[in-house]
Design an enzyme around this catalytic site. Structure first.
Site, PDB file in Angstrom:
ATOM      1  N   GLY A  10      88.625  13.680  -2.752  1.00  0.00           N
ATOM      2  CA  GLY A  10      89.680  14.632  -2.406  1.00  0.00           C
ATOM      3  C   GLY A  10      88.990  15.798  -1.725  1.00  0.00           C
ATOM      4  N   GLY A  12      90.366  18.197  -0.065  1.00  0.00           N
ATOM      5  CA  GLY A  12      91.370  19.236   0.184  1.00  0.00           C
ATOM      6  C   GLY A  12      90.840  20.588  -0.267  1.00  0.00           C
ATOM      7  N   ASP A  34      87.858  11.312   1.251  1.00  0.00           N
ATOM      8  CA  ASP A  34      89.305  11.542   1.306  1.00  0.00           C
ATOM      9  C   ASP A  34      89.942  10.370   2.041  1.00  0.00           C
ATOM     10  OD1 ASP A  34      91.008  14.423   0.886  1.00  0.00           O
ATOM     11  OD2 ASP A  34      92.015  12.888   2.103  1.00  0.00           O
ATOM     12  N   ARG A  83     100.783  21.315  -6.776  1.00  0.00           N
ATOM     13  CA  ARG A  83     102.158  21.746  -7.046  1.00  0.00           C
ATOM     14  C   ARG A  83     102.752  22.519  -5.889  1.00  0.00           C
ATOM     15  NH1 ARG A  83     102.725  24.948 -12.500  1.00  0.00           N
ATOM     16  NH2 ARG A  83     100.557  25.539 -12.267  1.00  0.00           N
ATOM     17  N   ARG A  89     103.257  21.063 -13.462  1.00  0.00           N
ATOM     18  CA  ARG A  89     102.142  20.116 -13.280  1.00  0.00           C
ATOM     19  C   ARG A  89     102.615  18.700 -13.599  1.00  0.00           C
ATOM     20  NH1 ARG A  89      99.865  24.688 -15.725  1.00  0.00           N
ATOM     21  NH2 ARG A  89      98.164  25.629 -14.557  1.00  0.00           N
ATOM     22  N   ASN A  96     100.182  11.063  -9.035  1.00  0.00           N
ATOM     23  CA  ASN A  96      98.758  11.342  -9.221  1.00  0.00           C
ATOM     24  C   ASN A  96      98.086  10.318 -10.133  1.00  0.00           C
ATOM     25  OD1 ASN A  96      98.929  13.403  -7.449  1.00  0.00           O
ATOM     26  ND2 ASN A  96      98.617  15.058  -8.920  1.00  0.00           N
ATOM     27  N   SER A 120      92.431  16.610 -11.043  1.00  0.00           N
ATOM     28  CA  SER A 120      93.813  16.311 -10.649  1.00  0.00           C
ATOM     29  C   SER A 120      94.790  16.552 -11.803  1.00  0.00           C
ATOM     30  CB  SER A 120      93.920  14.847 -10.193  1.00  0.00           C
ATOM     31  OG  SER A 120      92.882  14.526  -9.293  1.00  0.00           O
ATOM     32  N   HIS A 176      96.238  21.638 -20.527  1.00  0.00           N
ATOM     33  CA  HIS A 176      96.314  22.499 -19.348  1.00  0.00           C
ATOM     34  C   HIS A 176      97.759  22.533 -18.874  1.00  0.00           C
ATOM     35  CE1 HIS A 176      95.029  24.583 -15.829  1.00  0.00           C
ATOM     36  NE2 HIS A 176      95.325  23.607 -14.999  1.00  0.00           N
TER      37      HIS A 176
HETATM   38  N1  LIG Z   1      92.679  21.148 -13.468  1.00  0.00           N
HETATM   39  C1  LIG Z   1      92.949  22.294 -12.894  1.00  0.00           C
HETATM   40  O1  LIG Z   1      92.798  23.338 -13.472  1.00  0.00           O
HETATM   41  C2  LIG Z   1      93.431  22.299 -11.469  1.00  0.00           C
HETATM   42  C3  LIG Z   1      93.345  23.460 -10.693  1.00  0.00           C
HETATM   43  C4  LIG Z   1      93.755  23.416  -9.360  1.00  0.00           C
HETATM   44  C5  LIG Z   1      94.257  22.230  -8.824  1.00  0.00           C
HETATM   45  N2  LIG Z   1      94.365  21.139  -9.625  1.00  0.00           N
HETATM   46  C6  LIG Z   1      94.873  19.865  -9.097  1.00  0.00           C
HETATM   47  O2  LIG Z   1      93.871  19.302  -8.251  1.00  0.00           O
HETATM   48  C7  LIG Z   1      94.498  18.465  -7.275  1.00  0.00           C
HETATM   49  C8  LIG Z   1      94.008  18.859  -5.894  1.00  0.00           C
HETATM   50  O3  LIG Z   1      94.446  20.159  -5.546  1.00  0.00           O
HETATM   51  P1  LIG Z   1      94.176  20.742  -4.067  1.00  0.00           P
HETATM   52  O4  LIG Z   1      94.703  22.113  -4.056  1.00  0.00           O
HETATM   53  O5  LIG Z   1      92.765  20.479  -3.668  1.00  0.00           O
HETATM   54  O6  LIG Z   1      95.133  19.787  -3.206  1.00  0.00           O
HETATM   55  P2  LIG Z   1      94.968  19.366  -1.658  1.00  0.00           P
HETATM   56  O7  LIG Z   1      96.250  18.772  -1.245  1.00  0.00           O
HETATM   57  O8  LIG Z   1      94.414  20.516  -0.879  1.00  0.00           O
HETATM   58  O9  LIG Z   1      93.844  18.224  -1.711  1.00  0.00           O
HETATM   59  C9  LIG Z   1      94.056  16.978  -2.286  1.00  0.00           C
HETATM   60  C10 LIG Z   1      93.377  15.953  -1.405  1.00  0.00           C
HETATM   61  O10 LIG Z   1      93.437  14.676  -2.041  1.00  0.00           O
HETATM   62  C11 LIG Z   1      93.503  13.724  -1.001  1.00  0.00           C
HETATM   63  N3  LIG Z   1      93.941  12.413  -1.502  1.00  0.00           N
HETATM   64  C12 LIG Z   1      95.187  11.995  -1.848  1.00  0.00           C
HETATM   65  N4  LIG Z   1      95.158  10.713  -2.244  1.00  0.00           N
HETATM   66  C13 LIG Z   1      93.873  10.297  -2.168  1.00  0.00           C
HETATM   67  C14 LIG Z   1      93.202   9.087  -2.466  1.00  0.00           C
HETATM   68  N5  LIG Z   1      93.862   8.024  -2.917  1.00  0.00           N
HETATM   69  N6  LIG Z   1      91.871   9.015  -2.261  1.00  0.00           N
HETATM   70  C15 LIG Z   1      91.178  10.100  -1.798  1.00  0.00           C
HETATM   71  N7  LIG Z   1      91.762  11.282  -1.517  1.00  0.00           N
HETATM   72  C16 LIG Z   1      93.085  11.379  -1.697  1.00  0.00           C
HETATM   73  C17 LIG Z   1      94.478  14.333   0.004  1.00  0.00           C
HETATM   74  O11 LIG Z   1      94.380  13.726   1.281  1.00  0.00           O
HETATM   75  C18 LIG Z   1      94.032  15.802  -0.014  1.00  0.00           C
HETATM   76  O12 LIG Z   1      93.092  16.076   0.997  1.00  0.00           O
HETATM   77  C19 LIG Z   1      96.003  18.627  -7.496  1.00  0.00           C
HETATM   78  O13 LIG Z   1      96.486  17.576  -8.303  1.00  0.00           O
HETATM   79  C20 LIG Z   1      96.111  19.949  -8.238  1.00  0.00           C
HETATM   80  O14 LIG Z   1      97.290  20.043  -9.003  1.00  0.00           O
HETATM   81  C21 LIG Z   1      93.961  21.140 -10.914  1.00  0.00           C
END
Ligand SMILES: NC(=O)c1ccc[n+]([C@@H]2O[C@H](COP(=O)([O-])OP(=O)(O)OC[C@H]3O[C@@H](n4cnc5c(N)ncnc54)[C@H](O)[C@@H]3O)[C@@H](O)[C@H]2O)c1
Length: 309
Positions: A10, A12, A34, A83, A89, A96, A120, A176
């Site tokens: 990921g 992102g 990604d 989100r 979440r 997810n 995630s 969380h």
């Molecule tokens: N645990 C925590 O405290 C916490 C904190 C922040 C974000 N998050 C979670 O982390 C995740 C990512 O957040 P973000 O802001 O980076 O989102 P984002 O959309 O910026 O990045 C997510 C990336 O995952 C990629 N992706 C989707 N399916 C995929 C797959 N099968 N294989 C590889 N890559 C894939 C997407 O193309 C994207 O680039 C979200 O689920 C978010 O809710 C968790």
């Protein structure tokens, strides 16, 4: 002596920022993966081209496949949807879960000895998915949430006390989600419990703001969710693992009887070292604190049940 290797799945907001922090600290070579074609390659190249300026000697590779990730020491899983305003979440659950399941399968195939750090959301349920799919021992599948939640609490405490954030040690237990359990009794400023320093109303407000910390940022950003603090929290955990620092950090861990909880991921203080979770630390809880933790665990159990895990 081989360099350490970390794969970030990921690329992102959270993943790319974590990759940036990892190489800035020269902790490991980093592979960014990604599904979006060209994007992880582009970000990896951009980060590699910052190296001569910043002065880090880490190899950066971007890919849409897993071959390049082979034999990683740590894999950070951030793939999935974030989100949007008004979403919880838990709304992300099924989409997810499918993403985390398929990613974990590939990661486990190429890096059977890796330690997985899951980001995630919904976090605790996604850890359970990764544990099952990888077949790894529970010590090697760890969730990032508590470090972030307690950093948020520490930020608010330092602000209320008008003191350095470095003086604060904040403590959050539980899943969380909105039911997380900030524990002011165990939160300190220079070793002094914050309950001795702040009025109860201020502490109550900080507890609420902490539990709502993610949503506060989602509402401000309007597109996407927080990533600076989440990536910093992930890298704190990875650093403790790679350097075998044995830091005690609040993380989502698979409990088998600890805190009276069985067969479920819940946020608790753990010792993180080169073997992953090396110890789960149990602290005494008041009746109210225990009830809040059980409520939080029940919320995680509900999601795990929906997924049939
Ligand atoms: N645990 C925590 O405290 C916490 C904190 C922040 C974000 N998050 C979670 O982390 C995740 C990512 O957040 P973000 O802001 O980076 O989102 P984002 O959309 O910026 O990045 C997510 C990336 O995952 C990629 N992706 C989707 N399916 C995929 C797959 N099968 N294989 C590889 N890559 C894939 C997407 O193309 C994207 O680039 C979200 O689920 C978010 O809710 C968790």
């Amino acid at each position: 002596m081989a360099r350490k290797k970390v794969t970030v799945v990921g690329a992102g907001n959270v993943g790319a920022t974590a990759a940036h922090r990892l190489v800035d600290k020269e902790l490991a070579d980093v592979v960014l993966i990604d599904i979006v074609e060209g994007m992880p390659q582009g970000k990896a190249l951009d980060l590699a081209e910052s190296a001569p300026i910043e002065g880090y000697d880490c190899r950066l590779t971007g890919s849409n496949g897993y071959k390049e990730s082979a034999d990683s020491d740590v894999v950070l899983i951030t793939s999935g949807l974030p989100r949007k305003p008004g979403m919880s979440r838990d709304d992300l659950l099924k989409t997810n879960a499918d993403i985390v399941r398929s990613v974990t399968r590939e990661v486990a195939k190429y890096s059977p000895k890796a330690i997985l750090v899951i980001v995630s959301n919904p976090l605790d349920a996604m850890c359970q998915v990764a544990l099952k799919e990888s077949g790894f021992p529970k010590e090697r599948v760890i969730g990032m949430a508590g470090v972030l939640d307690s950093a948020r609490m520490a930020t608010f405490l330092a602000e209320a006390l008008n003191c350095s954030v470095e003086n604060i040690n904040a403590f959050v237990l539980g899943g969380h989600g909105d039911t997380m359990v900030p524990l002011p009794r165990y939160s300190t400023c220079a070793g002094i419990p914050v309950t001795e320093l702040l009025p109860a109303e201020t502490i109550d407000a900080i507890n609420k703001r902490t539990a709502n910390g993610g949503a506060e940022i989602v509402a401000l950003l309007k597109t996407g969710s927080a990533y600076y603090a989440p990536s910093a929290a992930s890298v704190d955990m990875i650093e403790s693992i790679l350097k075998d620092k044995k830091k005690i950090l609040p993380c989502a861990a698979y409990l088998e009887g600890e805190y009276g909880i069985n067969g479920l991921y819940v946020g608790v203080p753990v010792k993180l070292g080169s073997r992953g979770i090396e110890q789960i630390i149990e602290v005494g809880l008041t009746t109210d604190e225990r009830a809040a933790l059980n409520k939080s665990a029940a919320a995680v159990q509900e999601l795990v049940n929906i997924l049939g895990l």
